[in-house]
Motif scaffolding. Sequence first.
Motif, PDB file in Angstrom:
ATOM      1  N   GLN A 117       0.812  -1.214   0.000  1.00 44.72           N
ATOM      2  CA  GLN A 117       0.000   0.000   0.000  1.00 44.72           C
ATOM      3  C   GLN A 117       0.848   1.267   0.000  1.00 44.72           C
ATOM      4  O   GLN A 117       0.395   2.315  -0.424  1.00 44.72           O
ATOM      5  CB  GLN A 117      -0.934   0.011   1.217  1.00 44.72           C
ATOM      6  CG  GLN A 117      -1.965  -1.090   1.199  1.00 44.72           C
ATOM      7  CD  GLN A 117      -2.873  -1.024  -0.016  1.00 44.72           C
ATOM      8  OE1 GLN A 117      -3.310   0.037  -0.430  1.00 44.72           O
ATOM      9  NE2 GLN A 117      -3.145  -2.173  -0.600  1.00 44.72           N
ATOM     10  N   SER A 118       2.067   1.167   0.492  1.00 42.58           N
ATOM     11  CA  SER A 118       2.907   2.359   0.607  1.00 42.58           C
ATOM     12  C   SER A 118       4.033   2.314  -0.425  1.00 42.58           C
ATOM     13  O   SER A 118       4.324   1.274  -1.012  1.00 42.58           O
ATOM     14  CB  SER A 118       3.524   2.428   2.015  1.00 42.58           C
ATOM     15  OG  SER A 118       4.471   1.382   2.174  1.00 42.58           O
ATOM     16  N   SER A 119       4.659   3.452  -0.614  1.00 40.22           N
ATOM     17  CA  SER A 119       5.805   3.533  -1.522  1.00 40.22           C
ATOM     18  C   SER A 119       6.920   2.601  -1.078  1.00 40.22           C
ATOM     19  O   SER A 119       7.578   1.961  -1.908  1.00 40.22           O
ATOM     20  CB  SER A 119       6.328   4.964  -1.594  1.00 40.22           C
ATOM     21  OG  SER A 119       5.405   5.788  -2.248  1.00 40.22           O
ATOM     22  N   ALA A 120       7.137   2.513   0.217  1.00 37.67           N
ATOM     23  CA  ALA A 120       8.203   1.649   0.744  1.00 37.67           C
ATOM     24  C   ALA A 120       7.915   0.174   0.432  1.00 37.67           C
ATOM     25  O   ALA A 120       8.820  -0.577   0.075  1.00 37.67           O
ATOM     26  CB  ALA A 120       8.357   1.854   2.238  1.00 37.67           C
ATOM     27  N   GLU A 121       6.655  -0.226   0.573  1.00 35.67           N
ATOM     28  CA  GLU A 121       6.293  -1.610   0.266  1.00 35.67           C
ATOM     29  C   GLU A 121       6.423  -1.895  -1.233  1.00 35.67           C
ATOM     30  O   GLU A 121       6.885  -2.961  -1.634  1.00 35.67           O
ATOM     31  CB  GLU A 121       4.866  -1.904   0.731  1.00 35.67           C
ATOM     32  CG  GLU A 121       4.712  -1.918   2.231  1.00 35.67           C
ATOM     33  CD  GLU A 121       3.262  -1.965   2.662  1.00 35.67           C
ATOM     34  OE1 GLU A 121       2.993  -2.699   3.632  1.00 35.67           O
ATOM     35  OE2 GLU A 121       2.410  -1.292   2.050  1.00 35.67           O
ATOM     36  N   LEU A 122       6.017  -0.944  -2.053  1.00 39.17           N
ATOM     37  CA  LEU A 122       6.149  -1.110  -3.497  1.00 39.17           C
ATOM     38  C   LEU A 122       7.617  -1.102  -3.915  1.00 39.17           C
ATOM     39  O   LEU A 122       8.011  -1.808  -4.837  1.00 39.17           O
ATOM     40  CB  LEU A 122       5.374  -0.016  -4.236  1.00 39.17           C
ATOM     41  CG  LEU A 122       3.852  -0.151  -4.169  1.00 39.17           C
ATOM     42  CD1 LEU A 122       3.181   1.155  -4.567  1.00 39.17           C
ATOM     43  CD2 LEU A 122       3.378  -1.296  -5.047  1.00 39.17           C
ATOM     44  N   ASP A 123       8.423  -0.310  -3.213  1.00 42.65           N
ATOM     45  CA  ASP A 123       9.847  -0.226  -3.517  1.00 42.65           C
ATOM     46  C   ASP A 123      10.520  -1.590  -3.364  1.00 42.65           C
ATOM     47  O   ASP A 123      11.428  -1.935  -4.117  1.00 42.65           O
ATOM     48  CB  ASP A 123      10.503   0.810  -2.610  1.00 42.65           C
ATOM     49  CG  ASP A 123      11.863   1.241  -3.108  1.00 42.65           C
ATOM     50  OD1 ASP A 123      12.029   1.381  -4.343  1.00 42.65           O
ATOM     51  OD2 ASP A 123      12.753   1.441  -2.279  1.00 42.65           O
ATOM     52  N   LYS A 124      10.065  -2.389  -2.416  1.00 49.35           N
ATOM     53  CA  LYS A 124      10.633  -3.726  -2.196  1.00 49.35           C
ATOM     54  C   LYS A 124      10.326  -4.666  -3.366  1.00 49.35           C
ATOM     55  O   LYS A 124      11.042  -5.644  -3.580  1.00 49.35           O
ATOM     56  CB  LYS A 124      10.090  -4.320  -0.901  1.00 49.35           C
ATOM     57  CG  LYS A 124      10.576  -3.620   0.344  1.00 49.35           C
ATOM     58  CD  LYS A 124       9.933  -4.204   1.579  1.00 49.35           C
ATOM     59  CE  LYS A 124      10.324  -3.404   2.812  1.00 49.35           C
ATOM     60  NZ  LYS A 124       9.649  -3.873   4.018  1.00 49.35           N
ATOM     61  N   LEU A 125       9.252  -4.372  -4.096  1.00 47.62           N
ATOM     62  CA  LEU A 125       8.884  -5.231  -5.219  1.00 47.62           C
ATOM     63  C   LEU A 125       9.791  -5.037  -6.430  1.00 47.62           C
ATOM     64  O   LEU A 125       9.889  -5.929  -7.276  1.00 47.62           O
ATOM     65  CB  LEU A 125       7.427  -4.980  -5.625  1.00 47.62           C
ATOM     66  CG  LEU A 125       6.374  -5.426  -4.626  1.00 47.62           C
ATOM     67  CD1 LEU A 125       4.988  -5.082  -5.137  1.00 47.62           C
ATOM     68  CD2 LEU A 125       6.484  -6.907  -4.346  1.00 47.62           C
ATOM     69  N   LEU A 126      10.449  -3.885  -6.530  1.00 46.97           N
ATOM     70  CA  LEU A 126      11.341  -3.636  -7.674  1.00 46.97           C
ATOM     71  C   LEU A 126      12.471  -4.659  -7.752  1.00 46.97           C
ATOM     72  O   LEU A 126      12.604  -5.339  -8.779  1.00 46.97           O
ATOM     73  CB  LEU A 126      11.898  -2.219  -7.635  1.00 46.97           C
ATOM     74  CG  LEU A 126      10.989  -1.138  -8.193  1.00 46.97           C
ATOM     75  CD1 LEU A 126      11.512   0.235  -7.819  1.00 46.97           C
ATOM     76  CD2 LEU A 126      10.850  -1.273  -9.685  1.00 46.97           C
ATOM     77  N   PRO A 127      13.289  -4.825  -6.712  1.00 49.37           N
ATOM     78  CA  PRO A 127      14.348  -5.837  -6.825  1.00 49.37           C
ATOM     79  C   PRO A 127      13.781  -7.261  -6.851  1.00 49.37           C
ATOM     80  O   PRO A 127      14.327  -8.129  -7.520  1.00 49.37           O
ATOM     81  CB  PRO A 127      15.221  -5.596  -5.591  1.00 49.37           C
ATOM     82  CG  PRO A 127      14.354  -4.862  -4.633  1.00 49.37           C
ATOM     83  CD  PRO A 127      13.384  -4.069  -5.458  1.00 49.37           C
ATOM     84  N   GLN A 128      12.680  -7.481  -6.143  1.00 46.26           N
ATOM     85  CA  GLN A 128      12.094  -8.829  -6.109  1.00 46.26           C
ATOM     86  C   GLN A 128      11.702  -9.259  -7.519  1.00 46.26           C
ATOM     87  O   GLN A 128      12.044 -10.361  -7.948  1.00 46.26           O
ATOM     88  CB  GLN A 128      10.870  -8.841  -5.178  1.00 46.26           C
ATOM     89  CG  GLN A 128      10.197 -10.198  -5.051  1.00 46.26           C
ATOM     90  CD  GLN A 128       8.997 -10.380  -5.970  1.00 46.26           C
ATOM     91  OE1 GLN A 128       8.394  -9.430  -6.461  1.00 46.26           O
ATOM     92  NE2 GLN A 128       8.666 -11.615  -6.230  1.00 46.26           N
ATOM     93  N   TRP A 129      11.027  -8.402  -8.263  1.00 49.15           N
ATOM     94  CA  TRP A 129      10.593  -8.796  -9.606  1.00 49.15           C
ATOM     95  C   TRP A 129      11.772  -8.806 -10.581  1.00 49.15           C
ATOM     96  O   TRP A 129      11.872  -9.701 -11.421  1.00 49.15           O
ATOM     97  CB  TRP A 129       9.474  -7.905 -10.119  1.00 49.15           C
ATOM     98  CG  TRP A 129       8.952  -8.444 -11.412  1.00 49.15           C
ATOM     99  CD1 TRP A 129       9.080  -7.895 -12.650  1.00 49.15           C
ATOM    100  CD2 TRP A 129       8.265  -9.686 -11.604  1.00 49.15           C
ATOM    101  NE1 TRP A 129       8.512  -8.714 -13.591  1.00 49.15           N
ATOM    102  CE2 TRP A 129       8.004  -9.821 -12.973  1.00 49.15           C
ATOM    103  CE3 TRP A 129       7.852 -10.707 -10.749  1.00 49.15           C
ATOM    104  CZ2 TRP A 129       7.343 -10.933 -13.512  1.00 49.15           C
ATOM    105  CZ3 TRP A 129       7.197 -11.813 -11.283  1.00 49.15           C
ATOM    106  CH2 TRP A 129       6.950 -11.913 -12.650  1.00 49.15           C
ATOM    107  N   SER A 130      12.681  -7.864 -10.455  1.00 49.52           N
ATOM    108  CA  SER A 130      13.852  -7.830 -11.344  1.00 49.52           C
ATOM    109  C   SER A 130      14.706  -9.082 -11.174  1.00 49.52           C
ATOM    110  O   SER A 130      15.162  -9.665 -12.165  1.00 49.52           O
ATOM    111  CB  SER A 130      14.687  -6.579 -11.070  1.00 49.52           C
ATOM    112  OG  SER A 130      13.935  -5.421 -11.333  1.00 49.52           O
TER     113      SER A 130
END
Length: 146
Positions: A117-130
């Motif tokens: 829900q937050s920018s910080a939580e979404l930020d964690k998805l960047l390296p995870q998906w990459s």
Amino acid sequence: VLVFFGWLGVLGTEYLHTGRLNAASWLPATALGLWCAMVLNINNMRDIASDRLAGKTTVAVRLGLPRAKIYHTVLLLAAAAAWALWLPLHFGGSLFLLCAALLAASAIHLYLLKKAQSSAELDKLLPQWSITVLLWILLLWLNAPL
């Protein structure tokens, strides 16, 4: 992103190495391009508030977070459909492992996206998906028929 990182990257590399283009290569090229578009979409979802303040009109800003998540899911499902059509054409016994890995990675990613829900939580998805995309390419390479 789809054109440059998917079609040009994959099809261009195939043409440089083989001197020809295989029609079936559009499937993995499209899937990879869509996955790269997902990376961009995660970044844009993370930055919705700051982009809106700066006057940047990204897809995520136009859609808002809930619909950007739906768009993200559609990108993932379209890529999965392309993989589902292409994998049986090129892989034999290792197909189960590849499909299981793809399904697991996709399910985990969508679960984490739904919770974010937050920018910080979404930020964690960047390296995870990459990293998931990188591992997928490695898995394809290791299982490629000789």
